[in-house]
Write an enzyme that holds these catalytic residues in place. Sequence first.
Site, mmCIF file in Angstrom:
data_model
loop_
_atom_site.group_PDB
_atom_site.id
_atom_site.type_symbol
_atom_site.label_atom_id
_atom_site.label_comp_id
_atom_site.label_asym_id
_atom_site.label_seq_id
_atom_site.Cartn_x
_atom_site.Cartn_y
_atom_site.Cartn_z
ATOM 1 N N SER A 60 0.794 -1.231 0.000
ATOM 2 C CA SER A 60 0.000 0.000 0.000
ATOM 3 C C SER A 60 0.822 1.275 0.000
ATOM 4 O O SER A 60 0.349 2.316 -0.456
ATOM 5 C CB SER A 60 -0.934 0.007 1.209
ATOM 6 O OG SER A 60 -0.194 -0.013 2.423
ATOM 7 N N HIS B 71 -5.235 -4.167 -1.295
ATOM 8 C CA HIS B 71 -5.092 -3.101 -2.295
ATOM 9 C C HIS B 71 -5.067 -3.644 -3.721
ATOM 10 O O HIS B 71 -4.822 -2.887 -4.667
ATOM 11 C CB HIS B 71 -3.833 -2.280 -2.023
ATOM 12 C CG HIS B 71 -3.945 -1.420 -0.807
ATOM 13 N ND1 HIS B 71 -4.398 -0.118 -0.843
ATOM 14 C CD2 HIS B 71 -3.681 -1.684 0.496
ATOM 15 C CE1 HIS B 71 -4.398 0.385 0.376
ATOM 16 N NE2 HIS B 71 -3.965 -0.541 1.205
ATOM 17 N N LYS C 281 -11.816 -0.625 0.794
ATOM 18 C CA LYS C 281 -11.030 0.159 -0.164
ATOM 19 C C LYS C 281 -11.786 0.241 -1.487
ATOM 20 O O LYS C 281 -12.692 1.045 -1.626
ATOM 21 C CB LYS C 281 -9.636 -0.435 -0.267
ATOM 22 C CG LYS C 281 -8.890 -0.297 1.063
ATOM 23 C CD LYS C 281 -7.536 -0.898 1.060
ATOM 24 C CE LYS C 281 -6.797 -0.598 2.362
ATOM 25 N NZ LYS C 281 -7.471 -1.089 3.587
#
Length: 392
Positions: A181, A209, A240
């Site tokens: 990340s 991610h 996310k």
Amino acid sequence: MARLDWIQKELKNLKEAGLYNNIRTLGSPQGAWLEVDGRKVLNFCSNNYLGLANDPRMVAAAQDALKRYGVGPGAVRSIAGTMDIHTELEKRVAAFKQAEAAITFQSGFCANLGTIQALVGKRDVIFSDELNHASIIDGCRLSGATIVRYEHCNPASLEQVIKENEGTYEKAMIITDGVFSMDGDIAPLDKLYEIAQAHDIILMVDDAHGEGVLGKSGRGIVDHFNLHGKVDIEIGTFSKAFGVVGGVVSGNAVIIEWLKQRGRPFLFSSAVTPPDVAACIAAIDILESSTELVDRLWENGRYFKAGLKDMGFDIGFSETPITPVMLGEAPLAQQFSRELFENGIFGTSIGYPTVPKGKARIRVMISAAHSRDDLDDGLDAFEKVGKKLGVI
């Protein structure tokens, strides 16, 4: 109180070192533009990769579930908190990921904590990438297993430490982030899989991610490397690219069944709320129906990174839309962040302990929600601040 004086001293030290975390407050939904501390600014630091956090389809799904199921589940999953909507989400995730089964947790952090502790213990060993996320680090520590770090994204280093530790453990597990990340690079999961197979070691990847970013329609890193059915454990988060909240583990059906019996956050913390679950299902619907948002995310990321690079910024070695603007020392990164904010750009500085000392940065999180004008406005502001502070 004298017994708390040490905290005041430590806080003072953080401020003097430029490491104190000044937390800004949002007064609007997530999106390309935000109201932050009462001011409208362009958002370059949320993990809302696909712009789904305020998508009308997501909001409608959550509202419908709220009317049908109420606000909360009222219990942990193993007692009276498993609703049919929870099992529906788990089936949908497993199908989306092309995995045997899936189990959901309250967050990606909880998913890592619960999974690692359930699978290894004091007589075991974990081979962990040296830049793995804090939730992996904490899960490893809580498991009691011996932690052996290998060099970042280096299969040869992993092979070496495995050989060095042969015969010292009962069980072993290799753990890596999928997309890292802070730097935006991608783990060589195909090479790690070959090593895991050769040594008969459990392989776990945290794809927080990578979901919504890598693979067909954002299916993630396992899809990216075509390793379906080969990676034992894939950790994910809905906070996310999915724009909601919650964690998920997909992979081997036997492991998923075991986590339902021994995953501590699953057993001892209340289930995810029905509106959140419904929104997660809606996100899967959106991703399965079109690649438009994922394609736009990558297009925006390439455009912004090229602009920064042309100006002379150091943007590291990112392979994804995550764009680190490397600044070095934490005080400079904090000053850069403040100057950006004064120019209408919300870009938070990242320093130690999130990243190593001397590698402070502004981590720009590009989104599919950004228009080309948004990106150009951002580039103009970075150029102005970069020149003012002597970075470029």
